[in-house]
Design a protein around this motif. Structure first.
Motif, short mmCIF file in Angstrom:
data_model
loop_
_atom_site.label_atom_id
_atom_site.label_comp_id
_atom_site.label_asym_id
_atom_site.label_seq_id
_atom_site.Cartn_x
_atom_site.Cartn_y
_atom_site.Cartn_z
N HIS A 239 -4.78 -5.96 -8.16
CA HIS A 239 -5.73 -6.30 -7.11
C HIS A 239 -5.46 -7.66 -6.46
O HIS A 239 -6.34 -8.24 -5.83
N CYS A 250 -9.28 -0.54 -1.08
CA CYS A 250 -8.91 -0.33 -2.49
C CYS A 250 -10.15 0.11 -3.26
O CYS A 250 -11.27 -0.18 -2.86
N CYS A 252 -11.35 -1.19 -5.69
CA CYS A 252 -12.09 -2.34 -6.19
C CYS A 252 -13.05 -2.90 -5.14
O CYS A 252 -13.85 -3.78 -5.42
N CYS A 257 -4.99 -4.60 -1.40
CA CYS A 257 -4.54 -4.93 -2.76
C CYS A 257 -3.16 -4.34 -3.03
O CYS A 257 -2.75 -3.36 -2.40
ZN LIG Z 1 -8.16 -3.73 -5.36
#
Ligand SMILES: [Zn+2]
Length: 405
Positions: A239, A250, A252, A257
């Motif tokens: 990340h 992404c 996340c 990332c």
């Molecule tokens: Zn990420």
């Protein structure tokens, strides 16, 4: 108090001796004494007890440097066995290994799309089979799992693919099997496996294994010790943002990332997305069916689209790796996981990425290679966690052996 200290010294000396025996194919008492700086009589006493435990055996006579020829000692590799488990693939794989990391039994069960309690039941299923098949005393169970792991507490803090949150895996397995258990992140396991069983490392070596699959993680070994970082999160390089503008979202929550451009999933998705725009590519014929295998075939045939997406992924990897190299001054980088199938050209693209940000001197000193152990390195690394704890060799015959027989 005095007794405690004596006991401690005794264990320390015993472990030193064992470490020396482990490090050599065969070794004499005199050499052990020279290497460990323990007296000859101390070494003789320890060796006698190790022979009695069945851990060490006399294997022959070495060459003499004048005087009597020394008797050589060797580790009895099958005196104890250990179990290693790899939960990082779409199959759960486990093995019973000997003290030299040689696989004696193995079990693989399909695990695609399995999560939560079902994943845990599958872990039990693999381990039940392995424990039942063991015909030597078992030192314990080492588990390499994807996700964030608190190794000290033996807890899987968060493994998205397995839908595990705060799962006390060590406790659960210890209760079920009555054996010592170690749990570690898969990339960290891979790094330990490489350091313990790969060639060309000393006990003090430093190295980084970059594990590229659907996710991307790094296992970091500094001076022979795995570096966990605060909360076990060291090496979560997937990340790091490498695309500043126009990056893809992404999982996340951020955009751009490393995982969105260099994971196996990202490479396949990019190839599918771009296929229609590169008419010269064989992949353009049916973009929806592009997978790693077809990408690899096209790549080998010099297909422009395949080369573009794969080598770009490599350069982004190199960019992220340069952060580790520059920060930790580690000179040995190993690429592991699914992207290794693209061969030396991928390594070259990683080096290109490194060259974009590193000092020329650092680039020259940094070796970027593929890992040596291949797909068993997580199993090997997870089991090595237990092999490196010599005290486990002396725990006697645990209950499971009686149960299993
Ligand atoms: Zn990420």
């Amino acid at each position: 108090m005095r007794k405690v200290t004596q006991q401690h010294t005794k264990e320390h000396n015993r472990n030193l001796t064992l470490k020396t025996v482990f490090a050599h194919e065969s070794v004499s008492r005199a050499e052990i004494s020279r290497i460990t700086k323990l007296t000859r009589s101390t070494v003789s006493d320890i060796v006698a007890s190790l022979v009695a435990e069945g851990l060490v055996v006399e294997v022959g006579v070495g060459s003499s440097r004048g005087g009597k020829s020394p008797i050589l000692l060797s580790l009895v590799a099958d005196a104890r066995h250990v179990i290693g488990l790899d939960l990082a693939h779409d199959r759960f794989s486990g093995a019973v290994l000997n003290l030299r990391g040689k696989i004696r039994q193995r079990v693989d069960l399909p695990a695609e799309g399995v999560g939560g309690d079902a994943a845990l039941r599958l872990v039990y299923k693999v381990l039940d089979k392995l424990v039942r098949s063991a015909n030597r005393p078992l030192l314990g169970i080492g588990v390499g799992t994807p996700g964030l792991v608190d190794t000290r507490g033996g807890v899987v803090v968060n493994a998205v693919n397995l839908s595990w949150q705060n799962l006390p895996l060590r406790q659960l397995l210890q209760d079920r099997y009555d054996l010592p258990v170690a749990v570690i992140n898969d990339s960290q396991a891979a790094a330990i496996g490489e350091h313990t069983f790969g060639e060309g490392y000393t006990p003090e070596s430093s190295l980084v294994v970059i594990n590229v699959r659907n996710g991307i993680g790094a296992g970091i070994i500094i001076n022979g010790q795995v570096f966990h970082g605060v909360g076990g999160g060291a090496g979560e390089i997937g990340h790091i943002v490498v695309v500043r503008e126009g990056g893809l979202p992404c999982r996340c929550g951020h955009t751009g990332c490393l995982e969105t451009v260099a994971s196996t999933r990202a490479v396949v998705e990019r190839a599918r997305m771009m296929a229609r725009h590169v008419p010269g590519s064989v992949l353009a014929e049916s973009p929806d069916t592009i997978g790693l295998d077809s990408l690899q075939r096209a790549f080998a045939n010099g297909d422009p689209l395949a080369r573009q997406v794969v080598l770009e992924a490599g350069r982004f990897l190199g960019l992220a790796v340069s952060v580790i190299v520059a920060t930790l001054s580690i000179r040995r980088i190993l690429i592991a996981g699914e992207m290794t199938r693209f061969g030396p050209a991928l390594l070259d693209s990683v080096k290109e990425g490194l060259a974009q940000t590193l000092f020329p001197r650092l680039i020259d000193e940094t070796r970027v290679e593929f890992d040596r152990l291949g797909h068993d390195e997580i199993i090997l690394g997870a089991s090595a966690l237990l092999l490196n704890d010599y005290s486990l060799l002396f725990k006697g015959q645990p209950a499971h052996v009686k149960r299993a027989s």
